[in-house]
Motif scaffolding. Sequence first.
Motif, PDB file in Angstrom:
ATOM      1  N   ARG A  18     -18.301   5.384 -15.608  1.00  0.00           N
ATOM      2  CA  ARG A  18     -18.189   6.837 -15.517  1.00  0.00           C
ATOM      3  C   ARG A  18     -18.775   7.470 -16.769  1.00  0.00           C
ATOM      4  O   ARG A  18     -18.606   6.950 -17.876  1.00  0.00           O
ATOM      5  CB  ARG A  18     -16.718   7.265 -15.393  1.00  0.00           C
ATOM      6  N   GLN A  19     -19.431   8.607 -16.580  1.00  0.00           N
ATOM      7  CA  GLN A  19     -19.940   9.356 -17.709  1.00  0.00           C
ATOM      8  C   GLN A  19     -18.813  10.206 -18.283  1.00  0.00           C
ATOM      9  O   GLN A  19     -17.964  10.719 -17.547  1.00  0.00           O
ATOM     10  CB  GLN A  19     -21.108  10.244 -17.282  1.00  0.00           C
ATOM     11  N   THR A  20     -18.792  10.355 -19.606  1.00  0.00           N
ATOM     12  CA  THR A  20     -17.706  11.084 -20.276  1.00  0.00           C
ATOM     13  C   THR A  20     -17.970  12.580 -20.203  1.00  0.00           C
ATOM     14  O   THR A  20     -18.475  13.191 -21.143  1.00  0.00           O
ATOM     15  CB  THR A  20     -17.583  10.649 -21.743  1.00  0.00           C
TER      16      THR A  20
ATOM     17  N   GLY B 261     -12.393  11.272 -20.144  1.00  0.00           N
ATOM     18  CA  GLY B 261     -13.468  10.329 -20.419  1.00  0.00           C
ATOM     19  C   GLY B 261     -13.719  10.164 -21.906  1.00  0.00           C
ATOM     20  O   GLY B 261     -13.915   9.042 -22.395  1.00  0.00           O
TER      21      GLY B 261
ATOM     22  N   ASP C 185     -10.943   8.052 -23.347  1.00  0.00           N
ATOM     23  CA  ASP C 185     -11.099   6.639 -23.005  1.00  0.00           C
ATOM     24  C   ASP C 185     -12.140   5.985 -23.910  1.00  0.00           C
ATOM     25  O   ASP C 185     -11.947   4.862 -24.395  1.00  0.00           O
ATOM     26  CB  ASP C 185     -11.500   6.488 -21.543  1.00  0.00           C
TER      27      ASP C 185
ATOM     28  N   TYR D 226     -14.969   0.587 -16.557  1.00  0.00           N
ATOM     29  CA  TYR D 226     -13.574   0.291 -16.216  1.00  0.00           C
ATOM     30  C   TYR D 226     -13.500  -0.992 -15.402  1.00  0.00           C
ATOM     31  O   TYR D 226     -14.268  -1.192 -14.452  1.00  0.00           O
ATOM     32  CB  TYR D 226     -12.972   1.443 -15.411  1.00  0.00           C
TER      33      TYR D 226
ATOM     34  N   ALA E 234      -9.992   1.106 -19.099  1.00  0.00           N
ATOM     35  CA  ALA E 234     -11.212   1.360 -19.866  1.00  0.00           C
ATOM     36  C   ALA E 234     -11.499   0.119 -20.703  1.00  0.00           C
ATOM     37  O   ALA E 234     -10.722  -0.229 -21.595  1.00  0.00           O
ATOM     38  CB  ALA E 234     -11.040   2.587 -20.751  1.00  0.00           C
TER      39      ALA E 234
ATOM     40  N   SER F  58     -17.622   0.622 -23.690  1.00  0.00           N
ATOM     41  CA  SER F  58     -18.199   1.955 -23.830  1.00  0.00           C
ATOM     42  C   SER F  58     -19.541   1.891 -24.533  1.00  0.00           C
ATOM     43  O   SER F  58     -19.881   0.909 -25.203  1.00  0.00           O
ATOM     44  CB  SER F  58     -17.252   2.866 -24.631  1.00  0.00           C
TER      45      SER F  58
END
Length: 223
Positions: free
Chosen positions: A88-90, A95, A98, A134, A139, A142
């Motif tokens: 997922r994009q923050t 986000g 995470d 994830y 999470a 990154s």
Amino acid sequence: MMNAAFLPTPVETEEALKRAAATAAHHLAPRGRGWMLALCESWVPPRLRERAGELFAPYGLKLSLVATGMVAERLSPPIRPQPVMEVRQTKDSQGRCDLADVNSRCYDMSLPSGRESFDVPGLFEGNAQGFVGYRQGEAATSAAIIRVDDVAYVSMVATLPSQRQLGCAEAIMRHGLAEAERAWGIQRTVLHATPAGLPVYRRMGYRPVTRFHFYMAEPSQSR
């Protein structure tokens, strides 16, 4: 990390290096927070690099890390299957938190401090994109991709210890760089590699071009 100074131009003399440190300290030290000064080996002669620690000591700076500067004109194809995970994009506070928590757990930062640094509206917009991977609802990894002129700079790469050796860092980086290429049309990418990350990045097609010496000053209240 977020309170950092870099040399604007190469330096050749002891006076110039001392002046750079004094200027950085003037701007970054008064608030009493920790700060960092980075030296690129290509911009500092060996005789000055050897004396940098002595010249920086009056400002509370100590050598913390030596990282390898790397570049890839285009990534090499993956040589092993990528792990299954949701990326997922923050784009919101959750986000960003995470991403902050993964980095905090990996780099020994308190969770509140990490969130204070990264949960900032607008931080991952425009020329910066953050991504979180994830696994099993957690999470796990990154990365952030930042556009700097005509290159994509990779930063904030971290993977929880329980999720390492699975290819998570490579997978999140490839996803983020693919998104960056779609958004900005950029394939050339650069990063700073720790010794632990060096083999991963070489496998992805990065080559070393220089090294960076990171000098850190502790917060004044901790001295």
